[in-house]
Write an enzyme that holds these catalytic residues in place. Structure first.
Site, PDB file in Angstrom:
ATOM      1  N   GLN A   1      33.021  58.880 -26.934  1.00 63.08           N
ATOM      2  CA  GLN A   1      32.797  57.914 -25.842  1.00 63.08           C
ATOM      3  C   GLN A   1      32.051  58.565 -24.681  1.00 63.08           C
ATOM      4  OE1 GLN A   1      35.665  58.386 -27.447  1.00 63.08           O
ATOM      5  NE2 GLN A   1      36.905  56.548 -27.563  1.00 63.08           N
TER       6      GLN A   1
ATOM      7  N   ASP B   1      45.232  54.733 -19.679  1.00 62.25           N
ATOM      8  CA  ASP B   1      45.601  53.622 -20.572  1.00 62.25           C
ATOM      9  C   ASP B   1      46.994  53.097 -20.290  1.00 62.25           C
ATOM     10  OD1 ASP B   1      43.430  55.233 -22.083  1.00 62.25           O
ATOM     11  OD2 ASP B   1      43.481  53.234 -22.966  1.00 62.25           O
TER      12      ASP B   1
HETATM   13  O1  MRU Z   1      39.963  54.742 -27.226  1.00 58.11           O
HETATM   14  P1  MRU Z   1      39.330  54.158 -25.999  1.00 58.11           P
HETATM   15  O2  MRU Z   1      37.851  54.358 -25.941  1.00 58.11           O
HETATM   16  O3  MRU Z   1      39.728  52.721 -25.794  1.00 58.11           O
HETATM   17  O4  MRU Z   1      39.969  55.005 -24.815  1.00 58.11           O
HETATM   18  C1  MRU Z   1      39.576  54.739 -23.503  1.00 58.11           C
HETATM   19  C2  MRU Z   1      40.168  55.644 -22.498  1.00 58.11           C
HETATM   20  O5  MRU Z   1      40.957  56.511 -22.788  1.00 58.11           O
HETATM   21  C3  MRU Z   1      39.804  55.386 -21.058  1.00 58.11           C
HETATM   22  O6  MRU Z   1      39.787  56.558 -20.331  1.00 58.11           O
HETATM   23  C4  MRU Z   1      40.848  54.426 -20.446  1.00 58.11           C
HETATM   24  O7  MRU Z   1      41.021  53.304 -21.257  1.00 58.11           O
HETATM   25  C5  MRU Z   1      40.479  54.000 -19.080  1.00 58.11           C
HETATM   26  S1  MRU Z   1      39.091  52.922 -19.095  1.00 58.11           S
HETATM   27  C6  MRU Z   1      38.841  52.335 -17.525  1.00 58.11           C
END
Ligand code: MRU
Length: 338
Positions: free
Chosen positions: A186, A227
């Site tokens: 990401q 999260d």
């Molecule tokens: O697995 P993902 O891409 O959904 O994980 C996203 C994250 O860990 C982000 O840092 C978190 O959701 C915060 S987004 C504002």
């Protein structure tokens, strides 16, 4: 180029920017049922805690023409997609409450109104967090971020990247080091693309480089999203966040978390109680069809880790900045009614 909208309600369907093919290809994923949205969440077409919650809310709207029973079933299906980001359950609960009290004839418009409100509130929260968080950054400096906590993960602006955007809007000269974020990348695929599109200076590093970077360059802060955050300030975020927080503590670098109210789970105190998603081993063994190890090699693939509150310098929320002890500061900022 302006960033495309991550989540858009268009002509009674939900249009999601497909984050699986970025940055090479800008594609869209069209959802007409809650199951389409559930699959989009599972396969990470849409990802990032606030964005998952918003998409799920619209997913329930898509079932409204089929009545309340269909809406309830949609909520159950969407709740089975990804377990860690509490924003998902927060949004589903909000939508369920509206569905319960709606006249059957008004179900669709009431749910659509609520989903639109969840979207608009998230955008407002990001802008507000941005302003609060920008006050923590110096006029000039390097910031490290992990994963993608930007416009792509929210209704727009972003949480951690929102702080950086707001600081730059205020004229601060912030340069970003972005962790690549194994195994789904990401950071490399999404954060770099998003910041480059906005002309924010950004340099890519691999996940293992953070500590050495802090030893060799002046780093003003680490800023990440979250999260799920417990009442005492344990922070679940993308795997690799905890290592970064440990390195930051050793090197005396402030470690900041930016998250809206929808990311807090006051029903939990201990970080150990946060459900951590484990994803397919194939994500670690290979990327887009290229395998890095033998086919059946043993793999552990938790998608998130938990950073204890002792390593968190401050939590930036839309209502202000919380500092330790978090049990107290978070209650005052977020739990008490306004
Ligand atoms: O697995 P993902 O891409 O959904 O994980 C996203 C994250 O860990 C982000 O840092 C978190 O959701 C915060 S987004 C504002």
């Amino acid at each position: 180029m302006a960033l495309p909208q991550t989540i858009e309600w268009r002509k009674n369907s939900l249009v999601l920017l497909d984050q699986r093919t970025l940055p090479e290809e800008v594609r869209f994923f069209f959802c007409t049922t809650a199951d389409d949205v559930a699959q989009a969440i599972e396969t990470m077409v849409v990802r990032g805690a606030p964005a998952i919650g918003i998409a799920a809310a619209y997913g329930m709207v898509l079932e409204a023409p089929r009545g309340k029973e269909a809406v309830r079933a949609a909520s159950k299906r969407l709740a089975r997609t990804r377990p860690t980001a509490v924003n998902l359950f927060w949004a589903l609960e909000r939508m369920e409450k509206v569905a319960e009290v709606s006249e059957p004839s008004r179900l669709f418009e009431e749910l659509l109104r609520e989903a639109r409100e969840i979207f608009a509130e998230d955008l407002e929260c990001c802008r507000s967090m941005g302003r609060w968080g920008a006050s923590l950054l110096p006029p000039e400096g390097n910031v490290i971020t992990h994963c993608n906590a930007g416009a792509l993960a929210t209704a727009g602006h972003g949480t951690a990247l929102g702080v950086i955007r707001s600081a730059r809007e205020e004229g601060k000269k912030i340069h970003v080091y972005a962790d690549e974020t194994r195994p789904v990348l990401q950071g490399a695929r999404l954060t770099l693309w998003e910041l480059q599109e906005d002309s924010v200076p950004v340099t890519l590093i691999t996940d293992g480089m953070g500590a050495f970077l802090m030893a060799r360059k002046k780093i003003a802060a680490v800023i990440v999203g979250a999260d799920r955050i417990t009442s005492r300030g344990d922070v679940a975020n993308k795997i690799g966040t905890y290592s970064l927080a440990l390195a930051a503590r050793y090197h005396g670098v402030p470690f900041y978390v930016a998250a809206p109210r929808s990311t807090f789970d006051f029903s939990l105190t201990r970080g150990e109680d946060i459900p951590i998603e484990e994803r397919s081993p194939e994500e670690v063994r290979s990327f887009r069809g290229t395998r890095f190890c033998r086919e059946h090699s043993s793999v552990w693939n938790p998608a998130f880790d938990v950073t204890p509150p002792e390593l968190v310098s401050a939590i930036i929320t839309e209502r202000g900045i919380a500092r330790a002890p978090y049990e107290e500061s978070l209650r005052v900022l977020l739990k008490d009614p306004r």
